[in-house]
Design a protein around this motif. Structure first.
Motif, PDB file in Angstrom:
ATOM      1  N   PRO A  22       0.817  -1.225   0.000  1.00  0.00           N
ATOM      2  CA  PRO A  22       0.000   0.000   0.000  1.00  0.00           C
ATOM      3  C   PRO A  22       0.845   1.267   0.000  1.00  0.00           C
ATOM      4  O   PRO A  22       0.319   2.351  -0.276  1.00  0.00           O
ATOM      5  CB  PRO A  22      -0.821  -0.126   1.286  1.00  0.00           C
ATOM      6  N   ILE A  23       2.134   1.147   0.288  1.00  0.00           N
ATOM      7  CA  ILE A  23       3.013   2.319   0.222  1.00  0.00           C
ATOM      8  C   ILE A  23       3.148   2.806  -1.208  1.00  0.00           C
ATOM      9  O   ILE A  23       3.138   4.011  -1.472  1.00  0.00           O
ATOM     10  CB  ILE A  23       4.399   1.968   0.810  1.00  0.00           C
ATOM     11  N   SER A  24       3.259   1.888  -2.145  1.00  0.00           N
ATOM     12  CA  SER A  24       3.495   2.242  -3.549  1.00  0.00           C
ATOM     13  C   SER A  24       2.260   2.094  -4.422  1.00  0.00           C
ATOM     14  O   SER A  24       2.210   2.652  -5.523  1.00  0.00           O
ATOM     15  CB  SER A  24       4.621   1.367  -4.117  1.00  0.00           C
ATOM     16  N   ASN A  25       1.273   1.330  -3.967  1.00  0.00           N
ATOM     17  CA  ASN A  25       0.051   1.108  -4.742  1.00  0.00           C
ATOM     18  C   ASN A  25      -1.087   1.931  -4.149  1.00  0.00           C
ATOM     19  O   ASN A  25      -1.633   1.587  -3.099  1.00  0.00           O
ATOM     20  CB  ASN A  25      -0.309  -0.376  -4.745  1.00  0.00           C
ATOM     21  N   ARG A  70      -4.731  -5.736  -4.482  1.00  0.00           N
ATOM     22  CA  ARG A  70      -3.286  -5.497  -4.615  1.00  0.00           C
ATOM     23  C   ARG A  70      -2.552  -6.760  -5.046  1.00  0.00           C
ATOM     24  O   ARG A  70      -1.506  -6.689  -5.686  1.00  0.00           O
ATOM     25  CB  ARG A  70      -2.731  -4.954  -3.290  1.00  0.00           C
ATOM     26  N   MET A  71      -3.084  -7.922  -4.701  1.00  0.00           N
ATOM     27  CA  MET A  71      -2.464  -9.187  -5.122  1.00  0.00           C
ATOM     28  C   MET A  71      -2.819  -9.547  -6.560  1.00  0.00           C
ATOM     29  O   MET A  71      -2.166 -10.409  -7.156  1.00  0.00           O
ATOM     30  CB  MET A  71      -2.915 -10.329  -4.209  1.00  0.00           C
ATOM     31  N   ARG A  72      -3.834  -8.915  -7.109  1.00  0.00           N
ATOM     32  CA  ARG A  72      -4.400  -9.362  -8.386  1.00  0.00           C
ATOM     33  C   ARG A  72      -3.370  -9.410  -9.517  1.00  0.00           C
ATOM     34  O   ARG A  72      -3.243 -10.426 -10.214  1.00  0.00           O
ATOM     35  CB  ARG A  72      -5.571  -8.460  -8.778  1.00  0.00           C
ATOM     36  N   PHE A  73      -2.622  -8.332  -9.738  1.00  0.00           N
ATOM     37  CA  PHE A  73      -1.707  -8.324 -10.879  1.00  0.00           C
ATOM     38  C   PHE A  73      -0.539  -9.287 -10.696  1.00  0.00           C
ATOM     39  O   PHE A  73      -0.226 -10.061 -11.624  1.00  0.00           O
ATOM     40  CB  PHE A  73      -1.199  -6.914 -11.169  1.00  0.00           C
ATOM     41  N   PRO A  74       0.132  -9.328  -9.533  1.00  0.00           N
ATOM     42  CA  PRO A  74       1.179 -10.345  -9.363  1.00  0.00           C
ATOM     43  C   PRO A  74       0.668 -11.770  -9.579  1.00  0.00           C
ATOM     44  O   PRO A  74       1.365 -12.598 -10.185  1.00  0.00           O
ATOM     45  CB  PRO A  74       1.651 -10.132  -7.924  1.00  0.00           C
ATOM     46  N   LEU A  75      -0.540 -12.057  -9.121  1.00  0.00           N
ATOM     47  CA  LEU A  75      -1.096 -13.396  -9.322  1.00  0.00           C
ATOM     48  C   LEU A  75      -1.401 -13.647 -10.791  1.00  0.00           C
ATOM     49  O   LEU A  75      -1.195 -14.768 -11.291  1.00  0.00           O
ATOM     50  CB  LEU A  75      -2.356 -13.571  -8.477  1.00  0.00           C
ATOM     51  N   GLU A  76      -1.877 -12.630 -11.502  1.00  0.00           N
ATOM     52  CA  GLU A  76      -2.123 -12.792 -12.935  1.00  0.00           C
ATOM     53  C   GLU A  76      -0.825 -13.089 -13.676  1.00  0.00           C
ATOM     54  O   GLU A  76      -0.790 -13.945 -14.579  1.00  0.00           O
ATOM     55  CB  GLU A  76      -2.775 -11.531 -13.498  1.00  0.00           C
ATOM     56  N   VAL A  77       0.241 -12.383 -13.316  1.00  0.00           N
ATOM     57  CA  VAL A  77       1.536 -12.616 -13.968  1.00  0.00           C
ATOM     58  C   VAL A  77       2.040 -14.020 -13.654  1.00  0.00           C
ATOM     59  O   VAL A  77       2.512 -14.736 -14.540  1.00  0.00           O
ATOM     60  CB  VAL A  77       2.563 -11.550 -13.534  1.00  0.00           C
ATOM     61  N   PHE A  78       1.925 -14.429 -12.391  1.00  0.00           N
ATOM     62  CA  PHE A  78       2.362 -15.777 -12.036  1.00  0.00           C
ATOM     63  C   PHE A  78       1.582 -16.827 -12.818  1.00  0.00           C
ATOM     64  O   PHE A  78       2.176 -17.772 -13.363  1.00  0.00           O
ATOM     65  CB  PHE A  78       2.209 -16.041 -10.533  1.00  0.00           C
TER      66      PHE A  78
END
Length: 370
Positions: free
Chosen positions: A190-193, A206-214
């Motif tokens: 949450p500091i950067s997002n 906040r987890m959505r994009f990293p999980l999509e990339v994985f």
């Protein structure tokens, strides 16, 4: 029997010990292409005795490099430059080779560490960094450009394309870089997002994009080859990303087939307060392993053989990864095996190196001279 020198299975990859050479940025590439320095560096540490060597953080886009000297895998030239290095390792070493795929996000376009590490403006040879939000890493820096939805799709596809190139190179595994304040970590914290769409706000968002990339990388890599992820388990900043959120992320990754969690910390904010000390991040790996059952790799100021042995034997982590320790002692694995009663592989010209009291260091080998 030494726990550190016991075998481990990562999906279809069998490793004879629990040691990995951690990915270490060399800042020595040209246009993302590996150079003779990489040939020397990688081939040397491929003989360290570690079961796996992980190639440094490798940019999936040119603008995703930390510095102009960072390694890349975004085009055919980058792929071709790595090919002879991989071939040389395969000829002389049995180590498995992984690669860490990365995007620096708002920490891109920076000087090399020995040049100060500061942001390079576009008019001085840098480029425009991109990030989840237009929030600079440091207050006095120019803000990055916030990624829009087409930009997110472009970055995701770049990760997939790089993973496919890694598979064409015959690499054994992929590690996704989601730590140290780089792009995917920036989405988590949450500091950067500070987004207000489906990629910001709640933990799930906040987890959505990293999980999509994985998920996209996991689908692009053959099912028998492992895909792991490096995380910063805490930002070491109040109100930032923390261990409890990392555990939730790990549970989501477990459902998607993650093969290991490489547990680091920090990097997203200059306000971080890190309690440095030997094995200072091991408790983070221990907690994640205990709560999720996912294979964990412990990193951070692990330098001694008995220290590494205790981490594995006590179940705090499943593997250890060494960086600076390997640079200081490129045969760290040999020396650890000699101390702990383990065995490592080495090319025949080096068999004579075993001390008299450690003739079985390289297995049941003989070295005779007529």
């Amino acid at each position: 029997m030494s726990a550190l020198f016991s075998p481990i299975e990562l999906r279809g990859l069998s490793l004879p010990n629990r040691i990995m050479v951690a990915p270490m940025c060399q800042y020595s590439a040209v246009n993302g292409e590996a150079t003779d320095w990489h040939f020397t560096h990688i081939n040397s540490l491929a003989l360290s005795g570690a079961a796996m060597f992980c190639i440094e953080a490798t940019g999936v886009e040119a603008i995703g490099r930390i510095t102009p000297g960072c390694l890349g895998l975004w085009n055919e030239a980058c792929e071709a430059a790595l090919k002879p290095i991989i071939a040389s390792v395969r000829k002389h070493s049995n180590t498995a080779i992984a690669i860490q795929l990365a995007h620096a996000g708002r920490k891109a376009s920076s000087q090399r560490p020995w040049e100060g590490g500061q942001l390079i403006p576009p008019d001085e040879g840098g480029w425009q960094p991109e990030a989840p939000s237009a929030v600079p890493h440091k207050q006095d820096e120019a803000p990055p450009r916030a990624l829009d939805l087409p930009g997110l799709a472009r970055v995701r596809d770049a990760f997939v394309a790089a993973a496919k190139r890694a598979m064409r190179l015959g690499l054994d595994a992929v590690e996704l870089h989601c730590a140290h304040g780089y792009l995917l970590h920036q989405f988590l914290s949450p500091i950067s997002n500070q987004r207000t769409d489906q990629y910001g706000g709640s933990l799930q968002n906040r987890m959505r994009f990293p999980l999509e990339v994985f998920e996209a990388i996991r689908a692009a890599v053959p099912p028998e080859k492992p895909v792991g992820i490096k995380v910063s388990a805490t930002d070491w900043v109040e109100g930032g990303w923390d261990l409890s959120q990392t555990i939730e992320l790990t549970k989501e990754l477990k459902q998607r087939g993650v093969d290991w969690i490489d547990v680091s910390s920090g990097g997203v904010s200059p306000k971080q307060k890190i309690p440095l000390g030997p094995g200072y991040q091991v408790p983070l790996a221990k907690a994640i392993k205990a709560e999720t059952g996912v294979t964990t790799i412990a990193v951070g100021l692990i330098t001694q053989a008995k220290q590494a042995e205790e981490i594995i034997a006590s179940g705090k982590a499943d593997m250890v990864a060494l960086a600076r320790g390997m640079l200081y002692d490129p045969r760290w694995g040999w020396h650890a095996a000699a101390e702990l009663g383990g065995h490592v592989s080495a090319p025949p010209p080096y068999w004579r190196a075993a001390p008299a009291e450690q003739k079985e260091l390289f297995g049941n080998t003989r070295f005779g001279v007529r």
